[in-house]
Scaffold this motif. Structure first.
Motif, PDB file in Angstrom:
ATOM      1  N   UNK A   1     103.334 -49.309  75.525  1.00 22.41           N
ATOM      2  CA  UNK A   1     104.756 -49.165  75.231  1.00 22.41           C
ATOM      3  C   UNK A   1     105.648 -49.653  76.364  1.00 22.41           C
ATOM      4  N   UNK A   2     105.136 -49.487  77.613  1.00 19.69           N
ATOM      5  CA  UNK A   2     105.824 -49.999  78.801  1.00 19.69           C
ATOM      6  C   UNK A   2     107.255 -49.492  78.973  1.00 19.69           C
TER       7      UNK A   2
ATOM      8  N   UNK B   1     111.441 -58.103  68.122  1.00 18.81           N
ATOM      9  CA  UNK B   1     111.243 -56.740  68.590  1.00 18.81           C
ATOM     10  C   UNK B   1     109.778 -56.328  68.533  1.00 18.81           C
ATOM     11  N   UNK B   2     109.490 -55.126  69.029  1.00 16.53           N
ATOM     12  CA  UNK B   2     108.155 -54.549  68.931  1.00 16.53           C
ATOM     13  C   UNK B   2     107.090 -55.290  69.707  1.00 16.53           C
ATOM     14  N   UNK B   3     107.476 -56.145  70.642  1.00 17.30           N
ATOM     15  CA  UNK B   3     106.500 -56.887  71.428  1.00 17.30           C
ATOM     16  C   UNK B   3     105.861 -58.043  70.674  1.00 17.30           C
ATOM     17  N   UNK B   4     106.397 -58.366  69.503  1.00 14.04           N
ATOM     18  CA  UNK B   4     105.879 -59.507  68.736  1.00 14.04           C
ATOM     19  C   UNK B   4     106.369 -60.803  69.378  1.00 14.04           C
ATOM     20  N   UNK B   5     105.423 -61.645  69.719  1.00 12.46           N
ATOM     21  CA  UNK B   5     105.760 -62.880  70.429  1.00 12.46           C
ATOM     22  C   UNK B   5     106.325 -63.918  69.456  1.00 12.46           C
TER      23      UNK B   5
ATOM     24  N   UNK C   1     100.337 -59.928  77.300  1.00 13.55           N
ATOM     25  CA  UNK C   1      99.231 -59.511  76.438  1.00 13.55           C
ATOM     26  C   UNK C   1      99.734 -59.403  74.995  1.00 13.55           C
ATOM     27  N   UNK C   2      98.827 -59.558  74.013  1.00 16.30           N
ATOM     28  CA  UNK C   2      99.260 -59.491  72.615  1.00 16.30           C
ATOM     29  C   UNK C   2     100.006 -58.196  72.330  1.00 16.30           C
ATOM     30  N   UNK C   3     101.093 -58.294  71.604  1.00 12.11           N
ATOM     31  CA  UNK C   3     101.855 -57.105  71.232  1.00 12.11           C
ATOM     32  C   UNK C   3     102.760 -56.581  72.321  1.00 12.11           C
ATOM     33  N   UNK C   4     102.806 -57.296  73.448  1.00 12.99           N
ATOM     34  CA  UNK C   4     103.687 -56.848  74.529  1.00 12.99           C
ATOM     35  C   UNK C   4     104.577 -57.984  75.024  1.00 12.99           C
ATOM     36  N   UNK C   5     105.007 -58.818  74.093  1.00  9.45           N
ATOM     37  CA  UNK C   5     105.914 -59.927  74.434  1.00  9.45           C
ATOM     38  C   UNK C   5     107.343 -59.375  74.426  1.00  9.45           C
TER      39      UNK C   5
END
Ligand code: MTE
Ligand code: MO
Length: 383
Positions: free
Chosen positions: A173-174, A283-287, A320-324
């Motif tokens: 979540x960072x 949003x949501x870390x989607x690159x 990393x995937x999901x954390x863009x």
């Protein structure tokens, strides 16, 4: 006048409201830098900027197994590892002016630049909560993390919001309790001395001048969590709207916009190519995996070049995937179609879930004018 002690601001900003202060940079300079300089980073305040003495500043955390704790700024800086991440913040109202063209909405008339990207440093919220004995297992009932600002209205009510506990506790979540922006102390407008950075989540939950954190079964009961920052059907009006019927906005949908060409501007017929530039983010870390650009209103498309991480800086490796959490800047040169009098330049982005932007604003119109993410379109004359 509670606003008389507000900080001075950069003269290039386009001001939407003075008291409280709301402003965005001119689109043409927004994408000059991958990291937005703090003085032109968009500013969205609901209330006067509070003046906080860092020596007496305290961050209260309620709802921990051992009761309430009170942290000094020094505690935050010394008890927990310093983490740095690059994250884009976008206001739910970004591009609201395009919704206003369909039908009047209630809210600030933002252009396309209520979005900016910065490097934030601070302590991870999860590190702090684990340090004080909290974990989702320890407090199985806790479902939300509420944040309160130290900015208050005339009745003494602070700005507040909440996020789901999973976002706060997750390794992915960072969520940051940030005390640095672009390598310096947070500027007054951006939450000095501490703000929450909730990457991938709507700006409204990134609480500035953070004074209190409450771990709770309940969402924040603040106006901004309950009766604002929610999406509705185009058919819902102010007589029929039931704010309880819609969830609070958290992760934002995929977005992009053209920054170097203004609507109604002209380009030279003698140029054989048109350069189009802009930003894209989800949003949501989607690159963002692709940006498509059209010069003919969406009949034919070209794939833009996304700025690579090496071009940006060594401190921005591929996420990393999901954390863009950060935006991508993009650019393309397209041959000028022969004999064209006018171009309808359009962009749309695609994220890693293959979500893309809707083609027009009317079907996503809503009374608060939030979540405007239709294809961005500018008309340019060829002279
Ligand atoms: N936090 C506090 N305490 N007060 C506010 O008015 N505005 C929110 C959020 N955090 C706000 C706040 C909104 S709606 C947005 S979009 C972002 O801050 C804007 O952050 P920025 O001003 O750093 O760009
Ligand atoms: Mo916002």
């Amino acid at each position: 006048d509670p606003y008389s002690t507000d900080p001075t601001r950069h003269p290039a900003l386009i001001v939407n409201s003075v008291k409280p202060f709301n402003a965005e940079p001119p689109p043409a300079i927004l994408t000059d830098n991958y990291i937005t300089p703090s003085d032109i980073f968009f500013k969205r305040n609901h209330l006067p900027v509070p003046h906080i003495d860092p020596k007496t500043y305290r961050l209260e955390i309620e709802g921990l197994p051992g009761g309430t704790v009170s942290l000094t700024l020094d505690d935050l800086k010394t008890l927990f590892p310093k983490r740095t991440l690059i994250a884009t913040i976008q206001c739910a109202g970004n591009r609201r002016s395009e919704m206003n063209k369909v039908k009047q909405v209630k809210g600030l008339n933002w252009g396309i630049a209520a979005i900016s990207n910065a490097k934030w440093s601070g302590a991870y919220l999860r590190d702090v909560l684990y340090h004080y004995g909290f974990s989702p297992e320890v407090a199985a009932k806790a479902r939300h993390v509420q944040f309160e600002g130290l900015d208050v209205d005339v009745t003494g009510t602070p700005y507040g919001a909440s996020i789901p506990i999973n976002k706060a506790m997750s390794e992915e979540g960072d969520v940051l309790l940030a005390y640095k922006m672009n390598g310096e102390d947070l500027p007054a407008d951006h939450g000095f001395p501490v703000r929450a950075i909730v990457p991938g989540v709507v700006g409204a939950r990134n609480i500035k001048w953070l004074g209190k954190i409450v771990i709770s079964e309940e969402e924040s009961q603040s106006h901004w969590q309950q009766n604002d920052y929610k999406g509705f059907s185009p058919g819902t009006d102010w007589d029929t709207v039931d704010f309880k019927s819609a969830p609070a906005i958290q992760e934002l949908p995929v977005q992009s916009a053209i920054t170097n060409l203004a609507d109604g501007s002209s380009i030279d017929r003698d140029m054989d190519k048109v350069t189009v530039k802009g930003y894209a983010w989800s949003g949501g870390g989607r690159e963002v995996v692709r940006v498509d650009v059209s010069l003919d209103g969406g009949k034919t498309w070209h794939v833009a070049k996304l700025q690579s991480s090496e071009e940006i800086e060594s401190s921005a490796p591929s996420p990393p995937p999901g954390r863009a959490w950060a935006w991508k800047l993009w650019e393309i040169e397209i041959p000028l179609p022969e004999g064209a009098q006018e171009l309808e330049v359009v962009c749309k982005a695609v994220d890693s879930s293959y979500n893309t932007q809707p083609d027009s604003v009317a079907p996503i119109w809503n009374l608060r004018g939030v979540l405007t993410n239709a294809w961005h379109q500018v008309r340019v004359k060829v002279k």
